[in-house]
Design an enzyme around this catalytic site. Structure first.
Site, PDB file in Angstrom:
ATOM      1  N   ARG A   1      13.994  -2.122  -6.398  1.00 17.85           N
ATOM      2  CA  ARG A   1      12.807  -2.553  -7.144  1.00 17.85           C
ATOM      3  C   ARG A   1      12.934  -2.056  -8.583  1.00 17.85           C
ATOM      4  NH1 ARG A   1       8.203  -1.761  -3.494  1.00 17.85           N
ATOM      5  NH2 ARG A   1       7.092  -3.118  -4.944  1.00 17.85           N
TER       6      ARG A   1
ATOM      7  N   ASN B   1       6.240   2.052  -5.234  1.00 16.20           N
ATOM      8  CA  ASN B   1       6.789   1.699  -6.544  1.00 16.20           C
ATOM      9  C   ASN B   1       5.902   2.112  -7.719  1.00 16.20           C
ATOM     10  OD1 ASN B   1       9.109   0.694  -7.656  1.00 16.20           O
ATOM     11  ND2 ASN B   1       8.219  -1.317  -8.066  1.00 16.20           N
TER      12      ASN B   1
ATOM     13  N   ARG C   1      12.024  10.604  11.653  1.00 13.38           N
ATOM     14  CA  ARG C   1      12.895   9.890  10.704  1.00 13.38           C
ATOM     15  C   ARG C   1      12.311   9.875   9.293  1.00 13.38           C
ATOM     16  NH1 ARG C   1      13.313   6.300  15.270  1.00 13.38           N
ATOM     17  NH2 ARG C   1      11.842   4.825  14.371  1.00 13.38           N
TER      18      ARG C   1
ATOM     19  N   LYS D   1       3.463   5.995   4.912  1.00 17.00           N
ATOM     20  CA  LYS D   1       2.846   4.673   4.996  1.00 17.00           C
ATOM     21  C   LYS D   1       2.614   4.240   6.440  1.00 17.00           C
ATOM     22  CE  LYS D   1       5.331   3.456   0.771  1.00 17.00           C
ATOM     23  NZ  LYS D   1       6.367   2.592   0.200  1.00 17.00           N
TER      24      LYS D   1
ATOM     25  N   PRO E   1       0.839  -1.202   0.000  1.00 17.95           N
ATOM     26  CA  PRO E   1       0.000   0.000   0.000  1.00 17.95           C
ATOM     27  C   PRO E   1       0.874   1.251   0.000  1.00 17.95           C
ATOM     28  CG  PRO E   1      -0.549  -1.476   1.839  1.00 17.95           C
ATOM     29  CD  PRO E   1       0.692  -2.005   1.211  1.00 17.95           C
ATOM     30  N   GLU E   2       0.473   2.258  -0.771  1.00 12.70           N
ATOM     31  CA  GLU E   2       1.225   3.511  -0.787  1.00 12.70           C
ATOM     32  C   GLU E   2       0.487   4.521   0.096  1.00 12.70           C
ATOM     33  OE1 GLU E   2       2.909   4.447  -4.629  1.00 12.70           O
ATOM     34  OE2 GLU E   2       2.947   2.340  -5.199  1.00 12.70           O
TER      35      GLU E   2
END
Ligand SMILES: [Zn+2]
Length: 263
Positions: free
Chosen positions: A252, A162, A121, A52, A2-3
């Site tokens: 990827r 991706n 972060r 995410k 999931p994005e």
């Protein structure tokens, strides 16, 4: 995986269906029994996403932190819910809906301070109003890394996965091997605004649709799945028909069109 748009939509839906009234929390699978006990009976005060990462604050000092990872899912069920299907780590049962979490990479309780440290972060999230665009632009200016790899780095921009990285670079006509610092200020600004626009569209649609309805000849809601993307996982460019390049980048593969995205 999931994005960011999926997690933001999820935060919104959790807030809408579980906010305000006490929520019954259980761990049908048993692996989060202690955490569920601490959540049980408290209302969801605020659900928010950063990239995410999902955070659900129940107002007791405990914040539920979830990262779905590759296979994790939060499935909506009716209330009262049917028996859990499969290994449900956490079930949140409200009056309006029940949510079953399965297969997450992370499901834990953190403090508000720990939430702040996790977020520190992460890079700017284009779906958040507090996103620091100037700081992100500064980082691009200083980086020699290929922009295709840079966009997947969650510490630079949080929420792009991706599919979106390939599609956004296509929409901007930017070849993924170009160093981040080679982008002009106009190109960076276009990259950022396209990212914001596409992710917002993804939240609204509940799926990734980057193609222009005028170009496809159908509204987004009625597009066939093979018409929803320009380059991701395709053999030929949806716009010009050229055979696509596939380049391993950031761990990827990324798809790009040598004509629409000159190197
Ligand atoms: Zn093309």
């Amino acid at each position: 995986m999931p994005e960011g748009h999926t997690i933001h939509r999820l935060a919104r839906d959790l807030q809408r269906t579980l906010g305000g009234a006490p929520v019954r929390a259980t761990s049908p699978q048993g692996r989060f029994a202690e955490g569920a006990d601490r959540l049980d009976g408290h209302p969801l005060v605020a659900a928010e996403a950063w990239g995410k990462y999902l955070f659900c604050d129940v107002g007791t000092g405990d914040v539920l932190h979830v990262h779905l990872g590759l296979i994790g899912k939060f499935r909506r069920r009716p209330s009262p819910p049917p028996d859990p299907v499969g290994a449900v780590r956490l079930r949140l049962e409200g009056d309006a809906a029940t949510w079953d979490l399965s297969g997450p990479t992370r499901c834990e309780l953190v403090t508000v301070d720990e939430q702040v440290a996790i977020v520190a972060r992460l890079g700017a999230d284009p779906l958040r109003r507090d996103a620091d665009v100037d700081a992100t632009r500064e980082r691009f200016v200083r980086s020699g890394r290929p922009v295709g790899a840079y966009l997947l780095d969650q510490s630079v921009i949080a929420g792009i996965g991706n599919v979106y990285r390939a599609e956004i670079l296509f929409l901007c006509g930017i070849h993924p091997t170009r160093p981040a610092r080679s982008l002009s200020e106009e190109e960076f600004d276009q990259l950022w605004s396209t990212t914001v626009e596409q992710l917002r569209l993804g939240v609204r649609m509940g799926r990734i649709v980057t193609t222009d309805p005028d170009e496809i000849g159908r509204p987004r809601s009625r597009m066939r799945s093979e018409d929803r993307l320009y380059v991701y996982h395709r053999d030929h460019c949806r716009r010009c028909g050229t055979e696509l390049e596939v380049i391993p980048m950031g761990g990827r593969p990324i798809w790009c069109c040598p004509v629409c995205q000159p190197a």
